[in-house]
Scaffold this active site. Sequence first.
Site, PDB file in Angstrom:
ATOM      1  N   ASN A  13       0.836  -1.212   0.000  1.00 19.21           N
ATOM      2  CA  ASN A  13       0.000   0.000   0.000  1.00 19.21           C
ATOM      3  C   ASN A  13       0.870   1.261   0.000  1.00 19.21           C
ATOM      4  O   ASN A  13       0.548   2.239  -0.677  1.00 19.21           O
ATOM      5  CB  ASN A  13      -0.956  -0.001   1.205  1.00 19.21           C
ATOM      6  N   ARG A  60       9.240   4.518  25.036  1.00 23.83           N
ATOM      7  CA  ARG A  60       8.479   5.711  24.646  1.00 23.83           C
ATOM      8  C   ARG A  60       7.974   5.537  23.200  1.00 23.83           C
ATOM      9  O   ARG A  60       8.057   6.460  22.391  1.00 23.83           O
ATOM     10  CB  ARG A  60       9.369   6.959  24.771  1.00 23.83           C
ATOM     11  N   ILE A  85      -2.078  -1.493  17.745  1.00 21.98           N
ATOM     12  CA  ILE A  85      -3.191  -0.595  18.079  1.00 21.98           C
ATOM     13  C   ILE A  85      -2.642   0.638  18.786  1.00 21.98           C
ATOM     14  O   ILE A  85      -1.803   0.535  19.689  1.00 21.98           O
ATOM     15  CB  ILE A  85      -4.223  -1.341  18.950  1.00 21.98           C
ATOM     16  N   ASN A 100      -6.892   4.607   8.046  1.00 23.16           N
ATOM     17  CA  ASN A 100      -6.433   3.214   8.029  1.00 23.16           C
ATOM     18  C   ASN A 100      -7.051   2.492   6.836  1.00 23.16           C
ATOM     19  O   ASN A 100      -8.183   2.779   6.452  1.00 23.16           O
ATOM     20  CB  ASN A 100      -6.892   2.526   9.329  1.00 23.16           C
ATOM     21  N   HIS A 102      -8.203  -1.303   5.648  1.00 22.10           N
ATOM     22  CA  HIS A 102      -8.490  -2.612   6.254  1.00 22.10           C
ATOM     23  C   HIS A 102      -9.083  -3.546   5.198  1.00 22.10           C
ATOM     24  O   HIS A 102      -9.958  -3.139   4.430  1.00 22.10           O
ATOM     25  CB  HIS A 102      -9.469  -2.447   7.425  1.00 22.10           C
ATOM     26  N   ASP A 138     -10.434  -0.971  14.378  1.00 18.52           N
ATOM     27  CA  ASP A 138     -10.930  -0.833  13.010  1.00 18.52           C
ATOM     28  C   ASP A 138     -12.261  -0.087  12.972  1.00 18.52           C
ATOM     29  O   ASP A 138     -13.163  -0.401  12.186  1.00 18.52           O
ATOM     30  CB  ASP A 138     -11.025  -2.211  12.321  1.00 18.52           C
TER      31      ASP A 138
HETATM   32  C1  GAR Z   1      -3.175  -4.996   3.877  1.00 17.72           C
HETATM   33  O1  GAR Z   1      -4.000  -6.017   3.388  1.00 17.72           O
HETATM   34  C2  GAR Z   1      -3.914  -4.135   4.881  1.00 17.72           C
HETATM   35  O2  GAR Z   1      -5.245  -3.929   4.539  1.00 17.72           O
HETATM   36  C3  GAR Z   1      -3.803  -4.998   6.114  1.00 17.72           C
HETATM   37  O3  GAR Z   1      -2.479  -5.446   6.091  1.00 17.72           O
HETATM   38  C4  GAR Z   1      -2.054  -5.580   4.736  1.00 17.72           C
HETATM   39  C5  GAR Z   1      -0.771  -4.808   4.562  1.00 17.72           C
HETATM   40  O4  GAR Z   1      -0.232  -5.034   3.288  1.00 17.72           O
HETATM   41  N1  GAR Z   1      -4.108  -4.247   7.293  1.00 17.72           N
HETATM   42  C6  GAR Z   1      -4.806  -4.743   8.313  1.00 17.72           C
HETATM   43  O5  GAR Z   1      -5.221  -5.883   8.357  1.00 17.72           O
HETATM   44  C7  GAR Z   1      -5.054  -3.773   9.448  1.00 17.72           C
HETATM   45  N2  GAR Z   1      -6.098  -4.214  10.285  1.00 17.72           N
HETATM   46  P1  GAR Z   1       0.930  -4.118   2.732  1.00 17.72           P
HETATM   47  O6  GAR Z   1       2.023  -4.092   3.827  1.00 17.72           O
HETATM   48  O7  GAR Z   1       1.416  -4.808   1.506  1.00 17.72           O
HETATM   49  O8  GAR Z   1       0.385  -2.743   2.455  1.00 17.72           O
END
Ligand code: GAR
Length: 185
Positions: A13, A60, A85, A100, A102, A138
């Site tokens: 992402n 910290r 979190i 975020n 998800h 979330d």
């Molecule tokens: C993604 O699928 C994101 O939506 C998920 O982790 C993956 C990270 O992929 N996040 C969660 O599940 C948060 N609750 P990436 O490191 O390739 O972007």
Amino acid sequence: MRLGVLVSGRGSNLQAILDAIAAGALEAEVSAVVSDKPDAPALQRVEKDVAVVVPRKDPRFEETIASVLEERGVELVVLAGFMKILSPWFLERFAGRIINIHPSLLPSFRGLHAQRQALERGVKISGCTVHWVDENLDGGPILAQTAVPVLGGDTEESLSERILAEEHRILVETIANITHTKKNS
Ligand code: GAR
């Protein structure tokens, strides 16, 4: 718009954001990439001076992340696969400035392994969500969602891969919308 991207892993992402900026599709700058994992592959996607590791065991932890983001003038914090979190203290400090991504249609399948949860529940449609972050897991107002059909024979990997392609698209679009709104306000 100066972005601070928080990551814990692969960083696809983050890469989508970097690619959109490079292509001129997103008027933004990634000013900091903060990882709670020293070995996160995401860190390799940016120059060394942009990448910052703040290990979870740092006494910290959140104060250090907040200082990094503030020193670099970050205007929007993007949680892009950040698997820790954040406390109410941190959320208050960046109130209204944290989003975020998800991999489910929230409020369904919060937490870890959202794609696996969707498969186990037998839903026929899953997807992904970009939302403002509040103190609930979330939780927070939804900014964008896209549905992704669950196909017969899907595995966690195949479903995750199709959802991921949509994640990249809606995350970039949402940041572009926020940037646009801010510019015109
Ligand atoms: C993604 O699928 C994101 O939506 C998920 O982790 C993956 C990270 O992929 N996040 C969660 O599940 C948060 N609750 P990436 O490191 O390739 O972007």
